[in-house]
Enzyme design. Sequence first.
Site, short mmCIF file in Angstrom:
data_model
loop_
_atom_site.label_atom_id
_atom_site.label_comp_id
_atom_site.label_asym_id
_atom_site.label_seq_id
_atom_site.Cartn_x
_atom_site.Cartn_y
_atom_site.Cartn_z
N THR A 107 31.38 60.36 -87.59
CA THR A 107 32.47 61.06 -86.91
C THR A 107 33.82 60.44 -87.25
O THR A 107 34.77 61.13 -87.64
CB THR A 107 32.27 60.94 -85.38
OG1 THR A 107 30.88 60.90 -85.13
CG2 THR A 107 32.91 62.03 -84.63
N VAL A 108 33.91 59.11 -87.10
CA VAL A 108 35.20 58.46 -87.29
C VAL A 108 35.59 58.46 -88.78
O VAL A 108 36.74 58.79 -89.13
CB VAL A 108 35.17 57.01 -86.75
CG1 VAL A 108 36.51 56.33 -86.98
CG2 VAL A 108 34.82 57.01 -85.26
N LYS A 159 33.33 47.45 -82.52
CA LYS A 159 33.48 46.52 -81.39
C LYS A 159 32.32 45.56 -81.28
O LYS A 159 32.48 44.40 -80.89
CB LYS A 159 33.66 47.29 -80.08
CG LYS A 159 32.42 48.08 -79.66
CD LYS A 159 32.69 49.51 -79.39
CE LYS A 159 31.43 50.31 -79.61
NZ LYS A 159 31.56 51.71 -79.38
N ASP A 184 28.73 48.21 -73.84
CA ASP A 184 29.85 48.65 -74.66
C ASP A 184 31.18 48.18 -74.04
O ASP A 184 32.06 47.65 -74.73
CB ASP A 184 29.80 50.19 -74.77
CG ASP A 184 31.00 50.79 -75.44
OD1 ASP A 184 31.01 50.84 -76.68
OD2 ASP A 184 31.94 51.22 -74.73
N LYS A 197 34.08 45.46 -75.48
CA LYS A 197 35.51 45.76 -75.57
C LYS A 197 36.33 44.79 -74.72
O LYS A 197 37.42 44.37 -75.11
CB LYS A 197 35.75 47.20 -75.14
CG LYS A 197 35.13 48.23 -76.10
CD LYS A 197 35.13 49.61 -75.50
CE LYS A 197 34.57 50.66 -76.42
NZ LYS A 197 34.30 51.95 -75.74
N1 HSE Z 1 30.49 55.05 -76.41
C1 HSE Z 1 31.86 54.76 -76.17
C2 HSE Z 1 32.31 55.40 -74.85
C3 HSE Z 1 32.79 55.28 -77.24
O1 HSE Z 1 31.56 56.13 -74.21
O2 HSE Z 1 33.44 55.14 -74.47
C4 HSE Z 1 32.89 54.43 -78.45
O3 HSE Z 1 33.46 53.18 -78.16
#
Ligand code: HSE
Length: 436
Positions: free
Chosen positions: A14-15, A104, A200, A204
């Site tokens: 995607t990116v 990340k 995740d 971050k």
């Molecule tokens: N999976 C992440 C989210 C997006 O739901 O924010 C990518 O960093």
Amino acid sequence: MTSKIRIGLLGLGTVGTGVVKIVLSPEGRHPLVSEVSLKKIAVKDLKRSRDKEIPSHLLTDDPMNVVEDPDIDLVVEVIGGIEPARTLILKAISLGKSVVTANKAVIARYGDEIANAAKANNVYVLIEGAVGGGIPIVEPLKQSLGGNKLKKISGIINGTTNYILSRMSLEGANFDDVLEEAQKLGFAESDPTADVDGLDAADKLSILSGLAFGGTIERSLVPTKGIRNLQSSDIEYANELGYDIKLLAIAESLSDKSNKETQLALRVEPTLIEKNHPLAKVSGVNNAILVEGSPIGEVMFYGPGAGAGPTASAVVADILNIASERITREGKNCLNPLLSASQWSKCVLVKPSEIIQKNYLRLITNDSPGVIGKIGKIFGENNVSIKSIVQFDSSESVAEIVVITHKGIQGQMMRSIEEIKNLSVVIKIASHLGCL
Ligand code: HSE
């Protein structure tokens, strides 16, 4: 004259696809975009059918071949995951190439190793796309807020969980049902573990904390709690008490003058926030990061936290940073093109009468038959479409009429107002405002 900066792209998901589309259509973007050229693109499966905009002659299934290509100046890594991303990044650095990555997971765990290697090899590794998708947050922490002593960062940095919590709160639905539907709609991954368990967000948060407080964060020590066990009754009770529940990632500096080391309190956990707090208003897949520091006070960064366009926007911003650095270094007496506005062409402002917008109009009129009809007729004749027209309480024979229009050409609106003003039944135009 400088040569174009030649990119080797690792990953065309995607990116990666979003990055290709930006680089191949520089019109209307910063002039530096046209200084960038795509040289090779590493993909997993060459046979997969792809968007026709993708230059298929650049594809290869050998990412190391991209990294090692001497004609490639800059490696852009958007494969994600730990390996082979880490090895490829380190290899590019060892060959003297700068790297842009949105990864990340690898930066949260190996950021130190990568930063040290980059320093030793005199190259940059830029990571704007790794946190907050399209929200510029890395560069502000590294540059724009550099004059501040930062105290605290609190943010919603996972869109999937924010979407699930927003729906649980709005609908009183339970976690499992909302997750299942979010997966069907493509808002949650088929394996949602990293998102719903807070991993995740913890990746971050480690990255943001390292940038904000200038130190290394041991990722495995970040206290992390996800939303999997959150009951709809918790959300309901919190709501009744005036709170929303969000998955917050928080980093707070506890250091005072007596501490030699920077002491940080970090956590990712479902957190109650008063409903009038700016973070409580962030709904759906959006992200927001509140940064507190001195002397700035509080500043909030808000926007789309994921997705092809937003994350590609962040990745391309880093590509432009590298391009501008090289142009400045190579050119003689050359200003950094990102700091100087010299390359921009002149903008022409349209006349106020050519602006297209909605309007709000409040009129004081006689309260007599046909007044609204006369006003409506003038708008109609001038091609202005009314969204709503309401008469509010009138006193004696005077009425107050409020009109909201649809979007239209401002010249037609101004003509309508002039004609309405001249109607004998209109006492005055009390107010004329724009409306979004
Ligand atoms: N999976 C992440 C989210 C997006 O739901 O924010 C990518 O960093």
